[in-house]
Scaffold this motif. Structure first.
Motif, PDB file in Angstrom:
ATOM      1  N   MET A 195       0.849  -1.196   0.000  1.00 48.02           N
ATOM      2  CA  MET A 195       0.000   0.000   0.000  1.00 48.02           C
ATOM      3  C   MET A 195       0.888   1.250   0.000  1.00 48.02           C
ATOM      4  O   MET A 195       1.878   1.307   0.702  1.00 48.02           O
TER       5      MET A 195
ATOM      6  N   TYR B  63      -7.869  -1.238  -2.148  1.00 44.50           N
ATOM      7  CA  TYR B  63      -6.697  -2.043  -1.775  1.00 44.50           C
ATOM      8  C   TYR B  63      -7.037  -2.929  -0.578  1.00 44.50           C
ATOM      9  O   TYR B  63      -6.711  -4.129  -0.561  1.00 44.50           O
ATOM     10  N   THR B  64      -7.708  -2.344   0.407  1.00 45.53           N
ATOM     11  CA  THR B  64      -8.090  -3.115   1.591  1.00 45.53           C
ATOM     12  C   THR B  64      -9.030  -4.258   1.215  1.00 45.53           C
ATOM     13  O   THR B  64      -8.901  -5.385   1.698  1.00 45.53           O
TER      14      THR B  64
ATOM     15  N   GLN C  78      -7.117  -7.076  -0.445  1.00 45.25           N
ATOM     16  CA  GLN C  78      -6.349  -7.861   0.505  1.00 45.25           C
ATOM     17  C   GLN C  78      -7.243  -8.835   1.273  1.00 45.25           C
ATOM     18  O   GLN C  78      -6.856  -9.970   1.545  1.00 45.25           O
TER      19      GLN C  78
END
Length: 292
Positions: free
Chosen positions: A1, A74-75, A78
């Protein structure tokens, strides 16, 4: 990140380099260096600085909005990767309208944590429009909204009905009527309503249209609890969910009013952006759908 995005968002939200550094467990010079490097990379200044404040300029507002979306995506990515080999666990961000969020959601989360202790929920409460916008901006995994909400960019699933009642103080003049209230009496009454954008406000306006009334005496409050206290104090009448008034009705602090089109029926809906859910989110959604 990208650490530059994380630092930039922290400074924008804290409006202060020192407070951002403290939150990120960094030194203030390090935060300043990250911001300077990020501004060089973007090609323009993003923050207006003075001795008293740090604020976003126009370019900064644009970058901040997209940076929040990027980090949200992005979170989410993941979490999907983690889910590939693990059982329901990890964080989920839940947004809910006031009625569902304050009176129904806590019980669902309690059951979820009892069965799935590795799930870590975070909750934000707002009106229906605000919650949908957070989901749309990738800042919430799921939202629960009230009423007939529509948005072509979101997946919307109605999962339950909510019964809403006109409420008043037992001491209100309408409470002493021997028969069903007349439309003229409802129109002349003082109404306490939620703010625009709220699902409860939308339901109230729909009820007015169905009854063919246009009350002139309206007070707008941004809290269901404040509305209940105000109605109990005799300031007016209101339309609220069955979930919000159960305790007050059982205690005799409030009573419902017998009128046409009441109870008013509206929907609770789940709103999501992505068709793909983590195991943790699917677990939560299954519990929400089962809560009927």
């Amino acid at each position: 990140m990208d650490q530059h995005l994380i630092v930039f968002i922290a400074v924008a939200e804290k409006q202060n380099f020192s407070r951002a550094a403290e939150e990120l467990h960094m030194t203030q010079p390090a935060v300043s260096q990250y911001i300077q490097a990020f501004e060089r990379e973007v090609g323009t200044r993003l923050l207006e600085r003075s001795n008293k404040y740090v604020r976003l300029n126009k370019a900064g507002e644009i970058v901040y909005h997209h940076a929040k979306e990027i980090l949200g995506l992005y979170t989410k990515m993941q979490r999907f990767v983690d889910d590939a080999t693990n059982k329901a666990s990890g964080p989920i961000s839940i947004g809910a309208s006031y009625t569902f969020g304050e009176y129904v959601l806590p019980h669902i989360i309690a059951r979820m944590l009892d069965q799935y202790p590795l799930i870590h929920p975070s909750v934000a409460i707002g009106n229906s429009r605000e919650i949908a916008e957070l989901v749309l901006g990738h800042q919430m995994d799921v939202g629960i909204v009230e009423g007939d909400y529509r948005n072509k960019k979101l997946n919307i699933e109605a999962f339950d009905e909510d019964r809403m009642y006109i409420i008043m103080s037992p001491k209100h003049p309408l409470a002493k009527l021997p028969e069903k209230v007349k439309m003229s009496e409802l129109e002349q009454a003082s109404w306490i309503v939620r703010e625009k954008g709220s699902g409860t406000r939308e339901a109230t306006e729909q009820l007015f249209r169905r009854l063919g009334i246009a009350p002139n005496k309206k007070m707008e409050f941004g809290s269901t609890q404040l509305i209940k206290e105000s109605v109990e104090a005799g300031l007016g009448i209101s339309l609220l969910s069955q979930w919000a008034i159960r305790k007050e009705l059982s205690m005799g602090a409030l009573q419902t009013l017998d009128a046409d089109e009441v109870p008013f029926i509206r929907k609770f809906s789940i709103v999501t952006l992505s068709p793909y859910n983590t195991k943790a989110l699917d677990t939560f959604l299954d519990l929400v759908r089962a809560n009927k």
